[in-house]
Scaffold this motif. Structure first.
Motif, PDB file in Angstrom:
ATOM      1  N   ASN A  26      -0.447   6.512  -0.372  1.00  0.00           N
ATOM      2  CA  ASN A  26      -0.864   5.144  -0.082  1.00  0.00           C
ATOM      3  C   ASN A  26      -2.120   4.767  -0.863  1.00  0.00           C
ATOM      4  OD1 ASN A  26      -0.560   2.658   1.559  1.00  0.00           O
ATOM      5  ND2 ASN A  26      -2.521   3.317   2.422  1.00  0.00           N
ATOM      6  N   SER A  27      -3.049   5.699  -0.925  1.00  0.00           N
ATOM      7  CA  SER A  27      -4.308   5.436  -1.630  1.00  0.00           C
ATOM      8  C   SER A  27      -4.082   5.238  -3.125  1.00  0.00           C
ATOM      9  CB  SER A  27      -5.275   6.599  -1.394  1.00  0.00           C
ATOM     10  OG  SER A  27      -6.472   6.407  -2.120  1.00  0.00           O
ATOM     11  N   THR A  28      -3.285   6.113  -3.729  1.00  0.00           N
ATOM     12  CA  THR A  28      -3.018   6.007  -5.162  1.00  0.00           C
ATOM     13  C   THR A  28      -2.234   4.746  -5.492  1.00  0.00           C
ATOM     14  OG1 THR A  28      -2.945   8.424  -5.330  1.00  0.00           O
ATOM     15  CG2 THR A  28      -2.008   7.181  -7.158  1.00  0.00           C
ATOM     16  N   ALA A  29      -1.353   4.344  -4.593  1.00  0.00           N
ATOM     17  CA  ALA A  29      -0.512   3.165  -4.834  1.00  0.00           C
ATOM     18  C   ALA A  29      -1.277   1.864  -4.674  1.00  0.00           C
ATOM     19  CB  ALA A  29       0.683   3.184  -3.902  1.00  0.00           C
ATOM     20  N   GLY A  30      -2.463   1.949  -4.128  1.00  0.00           N
ATOM     21  CA  GLY A  30      -3.268   0.741  -3.932  1.00  0.00           C
ATOM     22  C   GLY A  30      -3.193   0.172  -2.536  1.00  0.00           C
ATOM     23  N   GLY A  31      -2.690   0.964  -1.590  1.00  0.00           N
ATOM     24  CA  GLY A  31      -2.611   0.514  -0.201  1.00  0.00           C
ATOM     25  C   GLY A  31      -1.483  -0.477   0.015  1.00  0.00           C
ATOM     26  N   GLY A  32      -1.386  -0.924   1.251  1.00  0.00           N
ATOM     27  CA  GLY A  32      -0.391  -1.940   1.570  1.00  0.00           C
ATOM     28  C   GLY A  32       1.038  -1.479   1.462  1.00  0.00           C
TER      29      GLY A  32
END
Length: 440
Positions: A97-103
């Motif tokens: 989630n963090s690497t993907a930019g959240g959301g």
């Protein structure tokens, strides 16, 4: 995508692996662009099967999500990017989630029995769409794990049915050297849809649209695809009728109904008969000519029957004649119902009447017969699915038959469909890999 959208499907899951011999990134671009141009949605489903995506590299997973998250074809749920997996139980979802930019609305196919922190997940997807032994095998005398058991386990694990992605599938037969099994699925497509209506999960995922090798496809044989060896058991084995059967169930599911009603049937094309059967009895010995040499594990768990689903707007009389067996006549009620009759070699005939037989609603023969021999020399436990009124002629093309002769030990079969458009019309004397799954 147009066929799926017309059926009521909202999105396709794109099950994919990292780039290698095939540029899967480019294939994803094509799929996303096609979704956008057809007013459809797609989402990434990372395949963590052995040798594919690594649970030890959540950064790579997150980066791929980030690359597609803003595409107009991306499925969004609660204003979040919907993402799923095939297995991958120990993946660090927070790092993804963090690497993907959240959301991210992350609904992976994690097993409830693992040490995963399920509290951080937004959803949970079960792959247990068929009766198994609780693992990757058919049921046994000591262990049977039904899809409904998985529903309970997964909902209890995620804590809320609104977070559960419930699976539904029509069949599972595969006949490769590396996997040769059959999960008992005789009436599964009908029974499971009724379980789905009673369950009330927020999501339903159909397994699958186009996995021909495992025989649980509901997409057309005529769809463009290459042959991985499955043509030996998929040639002449259309499953289009299973889409017809699903249509009123999908409509009922979206309406929050607990059962298919006459209104759902009327809204999805009107009255239909859907039938399916295997092309040969289960007791045949095909070992000397079969491409693998052995019957599929689980072959003894299925019935030699013809299965008939009626979608009717009012009560009718149905007569089914299987080969040399005596005709079986019964009354089918309004709505959706299913019955089975004993299967025998020969022509499979169907007739639906009203007004004490004076009004014929549907009448005709299946385009395919049951034979008391090994079709093309193999153990073929796939299903032939037909309908009244009959649908368009559906057959594998040249690419879909490209490996048909590999391993074939008989000379009586050739890599061409044997059911012609004429035969398809005759049966309708009626009055009227990336493997993709579908989510509604």
């Amino acid at each position: 995508m147009q066929n799926a959208k017309a059926l009521g499907i909202d999105a396709f899951a794109l099950n994919f692996v990292p780039d290698g011999d095939v540029n899967y990134t480019q294939q994803l671009v094509y799929a996303y662009d096609s979704a956008a141009s057809n007013d459809m949605k797609v989402f990434l489903s990372f395949d963590f099967n052995t040798g594919y995506w690594s649970v030890d590299d959540p950064t790579a997973v997150g980066e791929r999500i980030a690359a597609f998250r803003s595409h107009s074809g991306q499925l969004m749920v609660d204003d979040q990017v919907f993402v799923s997996t095939f297995v991958g139980d120990t993946l660090d979802s927070s790092a993804v989630n963090s690497t993907a930019g959240g959301g991210i609305f992350f609904a992976p196919n994690f097993n409830p029995g693992t040490s995963q922190d399920f509290s951080v997940l937004d959803g949970l997807f079960s792959w247990y769409a068929w009766p198994t032994d609780g693992s990757n095998n058919p049921p046994s005398s000591t262990s049977t794990y039904l899809p409904s058991y998985a529903d309970t386990d997964y909902i209890n694990t995620i804590g809320d049915a609104s977070k559960y992605v419930a699976p539904v599938s029509p069949w599972f037969f595969t006949h490769f050297d590396s996997k040769n099994w059959l999960y008992p699925s005789d009436t599964l497509w009908f029974d499971r849809w009724n379980e789905i209506l009673a369950l009330g999960s927020r999501f339903v995922e159909i397994i699958t649209w186009n996995d021909y090798g495992e025989s649980h496809y509901i997409g057309p044989l005529s769809s463009k695809h290459y042959d991985d060896g499955n043509s030996l058991w998929t040639n002449d084995m259309s499953h289009d009728g299973w889409r017809d059967m699903a249509a009123p169930f999908i409509t009922a599911y979206k309406a929050g109904a607990s059962a298919v009603t006459v209104d759902h049937i009327s809204a999805t094309g009107g009255e239909k008969v859907i039938y399916w059967f295997r092309p040969q009895p289960k007791g045949l010995d095909c070992s000397s000519t079969d491409n693998i040499g052995t019957a599929p594990n689980g072959a003894d768990l299925v019935a030699d029957s013809v299965f008939v689903v009626t979608l009717l707007e009012s009560e009718a009389t149905v007569t089914v004649t299987s080969g040399s067996n005596d005709p079986v006549t019964y009354t089918a009620s309004a709505g959706a119902s299913i019955t089975s009759v004993a299967m025998a070699a020969g022509t499979q005939s169907f007739k639906v009447t009203r007004d004490n037989g004076s009004t014929v609603v549907f009448s005709g023969d299946a385009a395919k017969e049951v034979v008391s021999e090994c079709v093309c020399g193999i153990y073929n436990f796939n299903a032939f699915v037909g309908t009244f009124p009959a649908g368009a002629y559906d057959a594998l093309d040249t690419d879909g038959l490209s490996r048909f002769t590999e391993g074939l030990k008989v000379t009586t079969c050739s890599p061409t469909p044997s059911l012609t458009a004429g035969a398809d019309a005759k049966r309708a004397a009626a009055v009227f890999e990336a493997a993709v799954t579908a989510v509604i």
